[in-house]
Design a protein around this motif. Structure first.
Motif, PDB file in Angstrom:
ATOM      1  N   ARG A 160     -30.008 -10.829  82.757  1.00 35.99           N
ATOM      2  CA  ARG A 160     -30.902 -10.030  81.744  1.00 35.99           C
ATOM      3  C   ARG A 160     -30.186  -9.568  80.455  1.00 35.99           C
ATOM      4  N   MET A 161     -28.913  -9.116  80.505  1.00 33.04           N
ATOM      5  CA  MET A 161     -28.465  -8.754  79.319  1.00 33.04           C
ATOM      6  C   MET A 161     -27.597  -9.952  78.741  1.00 33.04           C
ATOM      7  N   VAL A 163     -12.906   2.089  74.475  1.00 33.29           N
ATOM      8  CA  VAL A 163     -13.303   0.960  73.355  1.00 33.29           C
ATOM      9  C   VAL A 163     -12.118   0.835  72.325  1.00 33.29           C
ATOM     10  N   ARG A 164     -11.514   1.874  71.781  1.00 35.56           N
ATOM     11  CA  ARG A 164     -10.517   1.556  71.078  1.00 35.56           C
ATOM     12  C   ARG A 164      -9.105   0.845  71.812  1.00 35.56           C
ATOM     13  N   ALA A 165      -9.000   1.120  73.026  1.00 33.40           N
ATOM     14  CA  ALA A 165      -7.977   0.509  73.789  1.00 33.40           C
ATOM     15  C   ALA A 165      -8.348  -0.969  73.876  1.00 33.40           C
ATOM     16  N   PHE A 166      -9.551  -1.411  73.966  1.00 33.92           N
ATOM     17  CA  PHE A 166      -9.963  -2.696  73.963  1.00 33.92           C
ATOM     18  C   PHE A 166      -9.610  -3.456  72.770  1.00 33.92           C
ATOM     19  N   THR A 226     -19.861   4.763  80.032  1.00 35.64           N
ATOM     20  CA  THR A 226     -21.178   4.384  79.040  1.00 35.64           C
ATOM     21  C   THR A 226     -22.269   4.639  80.037  1.00 35.64           C
ATOM     22  N   ASN A 227     -22.490   4.082  81.164  1.00 38.34           N
ATOM     23  CA  ASN A 227     -23.358   3.897  81.918  1.00 38.34           C
ATOM     24  C   ASN A 227     -24.240   5.233  82.718  1.00 38.34           C
ATOM     25  N   THR A 228     -23.227   6.202  82.655  1.00 37.84           N
ATOM     26  CA  THR A 228     -23.350   7.414  83.221  1.00 37.84           C
ATOM     27  C   THR A 228     -23.562   8.532  81.985  1.00 37.84           C
ATOM     28  N   GLY A 229     -23.617   8.103  80.648  1.00 32.98           N
ATOM     29  CA  GLY A 229     -24.099   9.137  79.683  1.00 32.98           C
ATOM     30  C   GLY A 229     -22.777   9.688  79.110  1.00 32.98           C
ATOM     31  N   TYR A 230     -21.360   9.314  79.570  1.00 35.44           N
ATOM     32  CA  TYR A 230     -20.143   9.973  78.998  1.00 35.44           C
ATOM     33  C   TYR A 230     -19.619   9.019  77.704  1.00 35.44           C
ATOM     34  N   ALA A 231     -20.592   9.246  76.665  1.00 39.66           N
ATOM     35  CA  ALA A 231     -19.992   8.503  75.418  1.00 39.66           C
ATOM     36  C   ALA A 231     -18.781   8.938  74.811  1.00 39.66           C
ATOM     37  N   ASP A 232     -18.367  10.185  74.863  1.00 38.98           N
ATOM     38  CA  ASP A 232     -17.083  10.659  74.293  1.00 38.98           C
ATOM     39  C   ASP A 232     -15.869  10.164  75.076  1.00 38.98           C
ATOM     40  N   GLY A 242     -20.976  -7.609  79.368  1.00 39.59           N
ATOM     41  CA  GLY A 242     -22.160  -7.006  78.785  1.00 39.59           C
ATOM     42  C   GLY A 242     -21.940  -5.676  78.029  1.00 39.59           C
ATOM     43  N   SER A 243     -21.200  -4.884  78.861  1.00 39.97           N
ATOM     44  CA  SER A 243     -20.588  -3.678  78.267  1.00 39.97           C
ATOM     45  C   SER A 243     -19.937  -3.737  77.017  1.00 39.97           C
ATOM     46  N   VAL A 244     -19.028  -4.791  76.989  1.00 35.85           N
ATOM     47  CA  VAL A 244     -18.382  -4.791  75.594  1.00 35.85           C
ATOM     48  C   VAL A 244     -19.451  -5.406  74.422  1.00 35.85           C
TER      49      VAL A 244
END
Length: 207
Positions: free
Chosen positions: A100-101, A15-18, A3-9, A37-39
């Motif tokens: 911050r987040m 996300v599904r595994a979580f 996510t942080n590096t722009g690889y959303a796919d 924060g990511s979740v």
């Protein structure tokens, strides 16, 4: 990382595994402001991107149950004194994502102040980033090291034996710089300090 590096796919299977792994639990606790924060901040954005309304609902139901460790202890359990004992001079670095987040505020400090035997000292310019920032440290190594060196200098100014933080990534970065400087300052995760007792001191595990 995706996510942080722009690889959303590429992030979507995670996300599904979580959801699959943790959906049955009342609370999910992470010893990391960055992961929490990511979740809480990014999973919903990713789910909405897919157009899968069912996944969006699952993520919306899950994210409020995900807590950073200090949030869970202070806000959910209502505990600040966990009976720990750590007789050392300690300073605390608030990591960027927790500060911050997640806006955990002084919850980690509330927990540290209750630790038996501890001497807790303020870290100058404590809200400054340590310079790690995930792939930032690799893509902008010179800037990252310069920021980390500033943080290490402030830590040394406290004469602390130990610097504590709530993200192992930050501790790895700061610890590496302190080690190269032969500063003699050890790095501990907040959880390690809270787990330390007179009978089983966490200090010995860092010998």
């Amino acid at each position: 990382m995706f996510t942080n590096t722009g690889y959303a796919d590429e992030a979507m299977p995670l996300v599904r595994a979580f959801i699959d792994v943790f959906d049955s639990y009342e609370h999910v606790v992470a010893p990391s402001g960055s992961c929490t924060g990511s979740v809480r901040e990014q999973h919903l954005m990713l789910a909405r991107r897919t157009g899968d309304s069912g996944l969006v609902r699952e993520v919306e139901a899950m994210t409020p149950r995900v807590h950073e460790l200090s949030e869970y202890l202070v806000d959910v359990l209502g505990v600040t004194d966990v009976g720990s004992y750590f007789p050392h001079r300690v300073t605390y670095h608030p990591t960027c994502h927790s500060l911050r987040m997640l806006r955990v505020g002084d919850k980690p400090l509330q927990l540290l102040r209750a630790v038996g035997g501890i001497t807790l000292v303020d870290l100058p310019e404590r809200e400054e980033c340590c310079g790690f920032g995930g792939t930032f440290a690799m893509k902008n190594a010179d800037v990252s090291v310069a920021m980390g060196s500033d943080k290490a200098r402030h830590i040394r100014e406290t004469d602390a034996e130990v610097v504590v933080a709530s993200d192992n990534s930050c501790l790895t970065h700061i610890g590496g710089i302190l080690h190269r400087q032969r500063a003699g300052v050890r790095t501990f995760h907040l959880a390690e300090v809270l787990a330390s007792t007179q009978e089983d001191p966490a200090w010995s595990s860092h010998e």
